[in-house]
Design a protein around this motif. Sequence first.
Motif, mmCIF file in Angstrom:
data_model
loop_
_atom_site.group_PDB
_atom_site.id
_atom_site.type_symbol
_atom_site.label_atom_id
_atom_site.label_comp_id
_atom_site.label_asym_id
_atom_site.label_seq_id
_atom_site.Cartn_x
_atom_site.Cartn_y
_atom_site.Cartn_z
ATOM 1 N N GLU B 1 100.927 62.188 -57.591
ATOM 2 C CA GLU B 1 100.347 62.711 -58.532
ATOM 3 C C GLU B 1 98.940 62.291 -59.019
ATOM 4 N N HIS B 34 89.769 71.706 -65.142
ATOM 5 C CA HIS B 34 89.536 72.497 -66.528
ATOM 6 C C HIS B 34 89.560 71.919 -67.774
ATOM 7 N N TYR B 36 89.689 71.836 -72.050
ATOM 8 C CA TYR B 36 90.060 72.451 -73.178
ATOM 9 C C TYR B 36 89.579 71.798 -74.474
ATOM 10 N N LEU B 46 90.899 77.158 -73.927
ATOM 11 C CA LEU B 46 90.357 76.956 -72.818
ATOM 12 C C LEU B 46 88.816 77.215 -72.886
ATOM 13 N N LYS B 49 86.779 76.691 -66.730
ATOM 14 C CA LYS B 49 87.590 76.644 -65.706
ATOM 15 C C LYS B 49 86.843 76.318 -64.348
ATOM 16 N N TYR B 50 87.635 75.830 -63.415
ATOM 17 C CA TYR B 50 87.080 75.417 -62.184
ATOM 18 C C TYR B 50 85.755 74.814 -62.191
ATOM 19 N N PHE B 87 90.071 67.827 -73.655
ATOM 20 C CA PHE B 87 90.900 67.304 -72.456
ATOM 21 C C PHE B 87 90.694 67.874 -71.432
ATOM 22 N N HIS B 89 92.110 68.945 -67.400
ATOM 23 C CA HIS B 89 93.341 69.208 -66.460
ATOM 24 C C HIS B 89 93.219 69.673 -65.233
ATOM 25 N N SER B 91 94.645 71.529 -61.629
ATOM 26 C CA SER B 91 95.711 72.275 -60.927
ATOM 27 C C SER B 91 95.396 72.700 -59.478
ATOM 28 N N LEU B 94 100.800 70.039 -57.877
ATOM 29 C CA LEU B 94 101.784 69.807 -58.693
ATOM 30 C C LEU B 94 102.139 68.366 -58.201
ATOM 31 N N PRO B 95 102.706 67.376 -59.486
ATOM 32 C CA PRO B 95 102.865 68.133 -61.088
ATOM 33 C C PRO B 95 101.280 68.216 -61.582
ATOM 34 N N LEU B 96 101.196 69.316 -62.286
ATOM 35 C CA LEU B 96 100.012 69.428 -63.129
ATOM 36 C C LEU B 96 99.832 68.249 -64.111
ATOM 37 N N PHE B 98 96.912 65.888 -66.772
ATOM 38 C CA PHE B 98 95.893 66.149 -67.909
ATOM 39 C C PHE B 98 95.246 64.779 -68.170
#
Lengths: 120, 107
Positions: B1, B34, B36, B46, B49-50, B87, B89, B91, B94-96, B98
């Motif tokens: 993880e 990403h 947020y 959001l 991203k990326y 925060f 995050h 992607s 998995l698991p995603l 944060f």
Amino acid sequence: QVQLQQWGAGLLKPSETLSLSCAVYGGSFSDYYWTWIRQPPGKGLEWIGEINHNGGTNYKSSLKSRVTISVDTSKNQFSLKVNSVTAADTAVYYCARRTRHGSGWYIDYWSQGTRVTVSS
Amino acid sequence: EVVLTQSPDFQSVTPKEKVTITCRASQSIGADLHWYQQKPHQSPKLLIKYASQSFSGVPSRFRGSGSGTDFTLTINSLEAEDAATYFCHQSNSLPLTFGGGTKVEIK
């Protein structure tokens, strides 16, 4: 404008089943992953799992034995069930959408969240 | 993880100041990171991203940078409406997961 609206019981007793649903408004329901995330009080966000419109699922391994995520494409809705809840399942639960980006996916929209409390 | 470690946990800033928030991943995640913004009683929004791509409608004062394991969110010329928790995050796998969040307060 995409909106995710969720609902479900906010107060449960230990050993009961948590049940939440999330409806999607605006935009297509296909070609996305529909995701559940939670945040216990005073703690960080935790991914629970997700489902696509074909019913394909991914779950966090530590929760997999108790969690079921399902989808109803006719209603643009998806749902979360967590069996045998304990106080550790007390959290704000969010539903969210993951959108494809090349070979990956990212969360672009979230619901406002539902507070679920497990207490005897 | 993949564990995401954000810093600082809290920042008190005057308007028009620059804010820098960092997010460190426990292993390389490329640019699959990403950012947020979450205000009380609202859904997370959001921003980036990326690692560095601004999401539609996000003010240009929000900038993201980084790749691999080290990422930064910069808010240039902070405005009062930017008071929120931010925060990160990932992607990449998995698991995603944060980051723990950074609360930004306006002095």
